[in-house]
Motif scaffolding. Structure first.
Motif, PDB file in Angstrom:
ATOM      1  N   ALA A 205       0.806  -1.027  -0.150  1.00  0.00           N
ATOM      2  CA  ALA A 205       0.151  -0.058  -0.048  1.00  0.00           C
ATOM      3  C   ALA A 205       0.700   1.203   0.082  1.00  0.00           C
ATOM      4  O   ALA A 205       0.223   2.287   0.329  1.00  0.00           O
ATOM      5  CB  ALA A 205      -1.065  -0.087   1.188  1.00  0.00           C
ATOM      6  N   GLY A 206       2.023   1.221  -0.384  1.00  0.00           N
ATOM      7  CA  GLY A 206       3.094   2.275  -0.051  1.00  0.00           C
ATOM      8  C   GLY A 206       2.714   3.434  -1.190  1.00  0.00           C
ATOM      9  O   GLY A 206       2.932   4.671  -0.993  1.00  0.00           O
ATOM     10  N   ASN A 207       1.895   3.217  -2.389  1.00  0.00           N
ATOM     11  CA  ASN A 207       1.748   4.187  -3.239  1.00  0.00           C
ATOM     12  C   ASN A 207       0.272   4.710  -3.269  1.00  0.00           C
ATOM     13  O   ASN A 207      -0.265   5.330  -4.074  1.00  0.00           O
ATOM     14  CB  ASN A 207       2.242   3.629  -4.635  1.00  0.00           C
ATOM     15  N   GLY A 208      -0.362   4.255  -2.385  1.00  0.00           N
ATOM     16  CA  GLY A 208      -2.132   4.285  -2.427  1.00  0.00           C
ATOM     17  C   GLY A 208      -2.650   3.443  -1.372  1.00  0.00           C
ATOM     18  O   GLY A 208      -2.052   2.421  -1.456  1.00  0.00           O
ATOM     19  N   PRO A 209      -3.709   3.624  -0.916  1.00  0.00           N
ATOM     20  CA  PRO A 209      -4.440   2.897   0.032  1.00  0.00           C
ATOM     21  C   PRO A 209      -5.110   1.678  -0.795  1.00  0.00           C
ATOM     22  O   PRO A 209      -5.395   1.795  -2.024  1.00  0.00           O
ATOM     23  CB  PRO A 209      -5.533   3.597   0.533  1.00  0.00           C
ATOM     24  N   LEU A 210      -4.913   0.538   0.131  1.00  0.00           N
ATOM     25  CA  LEU A 210      -5.678  -0.773  -0.551  1.00  0.00           C
ATOM     26  C   LEU A 210      -6.726  -0.979   0.513  1.00  0.00           C
ATOM     27  O   LEU A 210      -6.766  -0.795   1.869  1.00  0.00           O
ATOM     28  CB  LEU A 210      -4.942  -1.918  -0.725  1.00  0.00           C
ATOM     29  N   THR A 211      -7.931  -1.582  -0.044  1.00  0.00           N
ATOM     30  CA  THR A 211      -8.968  -2.410   1.041  1.00  0.00           C
ATOM     31  C   THR A 211      -8.807  -3.778   1.011  1.00  0.00           C
ATOM     32  O   THR A 211      -8.867  -4.322  -0.175  1.00  0.00           O
ATOM     33  CB  THR A 211     -10.364  -1.911   0.568  1.00  0.00           C
ATOM     34  N   VAL A 212      -8.672  -4.260   2.241  1.00  0.00           N
ATOM     35  CA  VAL A 212      -8.275  -5.625   2.214  1.00  0.00           C
ATOM     36  C   VAL A 212      -9.178  -6.367   3.357  1.00  0.00           C
ATOM     37  O   VAL A 212      -9.020  -6.138   4.666  1.00  0.00           O
ATOM     38  CB  VAL A 212      -6.815  -6.081   2.644  1.00  0.00           C
ATOM     39  N   PRO A 213     -10.309  -6.899   3.124  1.00  0.00           N
ATOM     40  CA  PRO A 213     -11.448  -7.193   3.950  1.00  0.00           C
ATOM     41  C   PRO A 213     -11.016  -8.297   5.213  1.00  0.00           C
ATOM     42  O   PRO A 213     -11.772  -8.321   5.964  1.00  0.00           O
ATOM     43  CB  PRO A 213     -12.628  -7.795   3.015  1.00  0.00           C
ATOM     44  N   THR A 214      -9.988  -9.205   4.900  1.00  0.00           N
ATOM     45  CA  THR A 214      -9.419 -10.050   5.449  1.00  0.00           C
ATOM     46  C   THR A 214      -8.522  -9.715   6.589  1.00  0.00           C
ATOM     47  O   THR A 214      -8.034 -10.528   7.359  1.00  0.00           O
ATOM     48  CB  THR A 214      -8.864 -11.254   4.742  1.00  0.00           C
ATOM     49  N   VAL A 215      -8.121  -8.351   6.702  1.00  0.00           N
ATOM     50  CA  VAL A 215      -7.355  -8.109   7.561  1.00  0.00           C
ATOM     51  C   VAL A 215      -7.815  -8.018   8.742  1.00  0.00           C
ATOM     52  O   VAL A 215      -9.005  -7.515   9.347  1.00  0.00           O
ATOM     53  CB  VAL A 215      -6.575  -6.643   7.110  1.00  0.00           C
ATOM     54  N   GLY A 216      -7.058  -8.484   9.929  1.00  0.00           N
ATOM     55  CA  GLY A 216      -7.382  -8.283  11.317  1.00  0.00           C
ATOM     56  C   GLY A 216      -8.584  -9.279  11.709  1.00  0.00           C
ATOM     57  O   GLY A 216      -9.132  -9.295  12.651  1.00  0.00           O
ATOM     58  N   VAL A 217      -9.053 -10.359  10.819  1.00  0.00           N
ATOM     59  CA  VAL A 217     -10.217 -11.129  10.856  1.00  0.00           C
ATOM     60  C   VAL A 217      -9.566 -12.635  10.774  1.00  0.00           C
ATOM     61  O   VAL A 217      -8.815 -12.791  10.054  1.00  0.00           O
ATOM     62  CB  VAL A 217     -11.197 -10.993   9.685  1.00  0.00           C
ATOM     63  N   ALA A 218     -10.282 -13.515  11.846  1.00  0.00           N
ATOM     64  CA  ALA A 218      -9.759 -14.818  11.824  1.00  0.00           C
ATOM     65  C   ALA A 218     -10.697 -15.573  10.830  1.00  0.00           C
ATOM     66  O   ALA A 218     -12.032 -15.318  10.940  1.00  0.00           O
ATOM     67  CB  ALA A 218     -10.162 -15.397  13.274  1.00  0.00           C
ATOM     68  N   SER A 219     -10.285 -16.473  10.255  1.00  0.00           N
ATOM     69  CA  SER A 219     -10.959 -17.353   9.275  1.00  0.00           C
ATOM     70  C   SER A 219     -11.546 -18.515  10.103  1.00  0.00           C
ATOM     71  O   SER A 219     -10.739 -19.074  10.977  1.00  0.00           O
ATOM     72  CB  SER A 219     -10.207 -17.931   8.295  1.00  0.00           C
ATOM     73  N   PRO A 220     -12.749 -19.024   9.912  1.00  0.00           N
ATOM     74  CA  PRO A 220     -13.302 -20.161  10.780  1.00  0.00           C
ATOM     75  C   PRO A 220     -12.933 -21.430   9.973  1.00  0.00           C
ATOM     76  O   PRO A 220     -13.184 -22.434  10.390  1.00  0.00           O
ATOM     77  CB  PRO A 220     -14.927 -19.916  10.506  1.00  0.00           C
ATOM     78  N   CYS A 221     -12.079 -21.482   8.972  1.00  0.00           N
ATOM     79  CA  CYS A 221     -11.656 -22.540   8.147  1.00  0.00           C
ATOM     80  C   CYS A 221     -10.915 -23.455   8.912  1.00  0.00           C
ATOM     81  O   CYS A 221      -9.835 -23.152   9.583  1.00  0.00           O
ATOM     82  CB  CYS A 221     -11.028 -22.248   6.685  1.00  0.00           C
ATOM     83  N   TRP A 222     -11.211 -24.724   9.060  1.00  0.00           N
ATOM     84  CA  TRP A 222     -10.582 -25.912   9.704  1.00  0.00           C
ATOM     85  C   TRP A 222      -9.976 -25.251  11.211  1.00  0.00           C
ATOM     86  O   TRP A 222      -8.909 -25.667  11.790  1.00  0.00           O
ATOM     87  CB  TRP A 222      -9.337 -26.381   8.898  1.00  0.00           C
ATOM     88  N   GLY A 223     -11.084 -24.856  11.987  1.00  0.00           N
ATOM     89  CA  GLY A 223     -10.715 -24.529  13.108  1.00  0.00           C
ATOM     90  C   GLY A 223     -10.404 -23.049  13.537  1.00  0.00           C
ATOM     91  O   GLY A 223     -10.499 -22.776  14.728  1.00  0.00           O
ATOM     92  N   GLY A 224     -10.078 -22.343  12.552  1.00  0.00           N
ATOM     93  CA  GLY A 224      -9.771 -21.014  12.866  1.00  0.00           C
ATOM     94  C   GLY A 224      -8.463 -20.485  12.963  1.00  0.00           C
ATOM     95  O   GLY A 224      -7.665 -21.175  13.698  1.00  0.00           O
ATOM     96  N   GLU A 225      -7.854 -19.731  12.026  1.00  0.00           N
ATOM     97  CA  GLU A 225      -6.624 -18.890  12.300  1.00  0.00           C
ATOM     98  C   GLU A 225      -6.698 -17.686  11.433  1.00  0.00           C
ATOM     99  O   GLU A 225      -7.674 -17.566  10.659  1.00  0.00           O
ATOM    100  CB  GLU A 225      -5.233 -19.641  11.877  1.00  0.00           C
ATOM    101  N   TYR A 226      -6.076 -16.711  11.299  1.00  0.00           N
ATOM    102  CA  TYR A 226      -5.846 -15.579  10.666  1.00  0.00           C
ATOM    103  C   TYR A 226      -5.791 -15.957   9.047  1.00  0.00           C
ATOM    104  O   TYR A 226      -4.897 -16.989   8.806  1.00  0.00           O
ATOM    105  CB  TYR A 226      -4.978 -14.589  10.868  1.00  0.00           C
ATOM    106  N   PHE A 227      -6.454 -15.356   8.300  1.00  0.00           N
ATOM    107  CA  PHE A 227      -6.459 -15.424   6.778  1.00  0.00           C
ATOM    108  C   PHE A 227      -5.105 -15.302   6.256  1.00  0.00           C
ATOM    109  O   PHE A 227      -4.236 -14.484   6.536  1.00  0.00           O
ATOM    110  CB  PHE A 227      -7.283 -14.314   5.942  1.00  0.00           C
ATOM    111  N   ILE A 228      -4.600 -16.368   5.030  1.00  0.00           N
ATOM    112  CA  ILE A 228      -3.517 -16.248   4.259  1.00  0.00           C
ATOM    113  C   ILE A 228      -4.273 -16.098   2.903  1.00  0.00           C
ATOM    114  O   ILE A 228      -3.370 -15.781   2.059  1.00  0.00           O
ATOM    115  CB  ILE A 228      -2.529 -17.353   4.368  1.00  0.00           C
ATOM    116  N   ASP A 229      -5.340 -16.310   2.578  1.00  0.00           N
ATOM    117  CA  ASP A 229      -6.084 -16.157   1.360  1.00  0.00           C
ATOM    118  C   ASP A 229      -6.762 -14.721   1.570  1.00  0.00           C
ATOM    119  O   ASP A 229      -7.456 -14.520   2.307  1.00  0.00           O
ATOM    120  CB  ASP A 229      -7.006 -17.360   1.100  1.00  0.00           C
ATOM    121  N   HIS A 230      -6.336 -13.997   0.383  1.00  0.00           N
ATOM    122  CA  HIS A 230      -6.748 -12.493   0.611  1.00  0.00           C
ATOM    123  C   HIS A 230      -7.331 -12.058  -0.900  1.00  0.00           C
ATOM    124  O   HIS A 230      -6.955 -12.587  -1.696  1.00  0.00           O
ATOM    125  CB  HIS A 230      -5.439 -11.634   0.776  1.00  0.00           C
TER     126      HIS A 230
END
Length: 275
Positions: A205-230
């Motif tokens: 995001a160094g050249n301009g803002p980005l919107t990333v809905p998965t930031v700071g959100v835990a995924s419920p997939c297979w028991g839950g952890e932070y997203f790596i699919d974005h």
């Protein structure tokens, strides 16, 4: 729950799904790690039923071997399949709903930062422009280097050094889109948890803002952890994000053996209200 789309807007369902070495090559094939078990017809049919439930307008796919396999999950005539030109088993692909215009751009081969004589190679980026007759969206499907889920640019682990070389390439691609004023999305398996204040996200995001809905959100997939699919949105596409539209499709199989025949990733999707 999401609210109604603005008048005149077309809601586009955009998904990304890592299919975990989806291949029908025989066990023992030299291109496959020893712990990879090729899928059989029942496995593919099971994944196809989930794909039908997902019902996306556009699906980015990672770790898929052939366009024929992609078409088993997202069949014609409803979908058109595009696949990267990488000489690897874990290719990237797009399934695009009929009725959307598609222009293929050159693959972002520079994401393979390994030397030409390397025994194995990384995935390039699949670069496509989608047009619904009213607006266009540039899409880049990526599958970045594994092994650095939370490392910084100064992390000396080989996987992190490789990943951040890819991030530099990806940052350049994003900057080009922003300089051209082109709505875009980068989607796929980043193999990195883009938390708030994450250094990778700061670079992208160094050249301009980005919107990333998965930031700071835990995924419920297979028991839950932070997203790596974005799914990263830039330029005007940031304003197209349908509020609260982030969804993760969970698998219903309780049998551990059947679970292992699905994927270690769940499909992630968002809605875009294109003008």
């Amino acid at each position: 729950m999401t609210g109604p789309a603005p008048a005149g807007a077309a809601t586009l369902r955009l998904s990304t799904w890592n299919l975990d070495w989806l291949t029908q090559r025989r066990a023992g094939d030299p291109s496959l790690p020893r712990d990879v078990h090729p899928r059989d017809i029942a496995d593919i049919d099971r994944l196809a039923r989930y794909a039908a439930r997902l019902h996306p307008d556009i699906a980015a796919l990672e770790e898929i071997d052939t366009p024929e396999l992609a078409a088993r999950l997202f069949p014609a005539p409803r979908y058109r399949i595009l696949m990267s030109h990488d000489d690897v088993v874990q290719k990237t692909a797009l399934a695009v709903r009929a009725g959307l215009n598609v222009t293929r751009n050159p693959d972002l081969d520079a994401l393979d930062v390994y030397p030409p004589d390397a025994p194995r190679h990384l995935r390039g980026g699949l670069d496509v422009t989608i047009d619904d007759g009213h607006a266009s969206l540039r899409l880049l499907v990526v599958h970045l280097k594994a092994g650095c889920r939370d490392g910084t640019a100064g992390d000396r682990r080989p996987a992190c050094r490789t990943l951040y070389r890819q991030v530099a390439v990806l940052t350049d691609w994003i900057m080009e889109r922003q300089d051209e004023g082109e709505p875009f999305a980068v989607l796929g398996d980043f193999n990195h948890m883009l938390g708030t204040g994450d250094p990778m996200l700061g670079m992208l995001a160094g050249n301009g803002p980005l919107t990333v809905p998965t930031v700071g959100v835990a995924s419920p997939c297979w028991g839950g952890e932070y997203f790596i699919d974005h799914i990263l949105l830039g330029d005007q596409a940031r304003q197209w994000l349908h509020p609260d539209s982030l969804r993760v499709m969970l698998y219903q199989e309780g049998d551990p053996d059947l679970q292992s025949r699905l994927s270690d990733h769940c499909p992630v999707s968002i809605g875009l209200n294109m003008p």
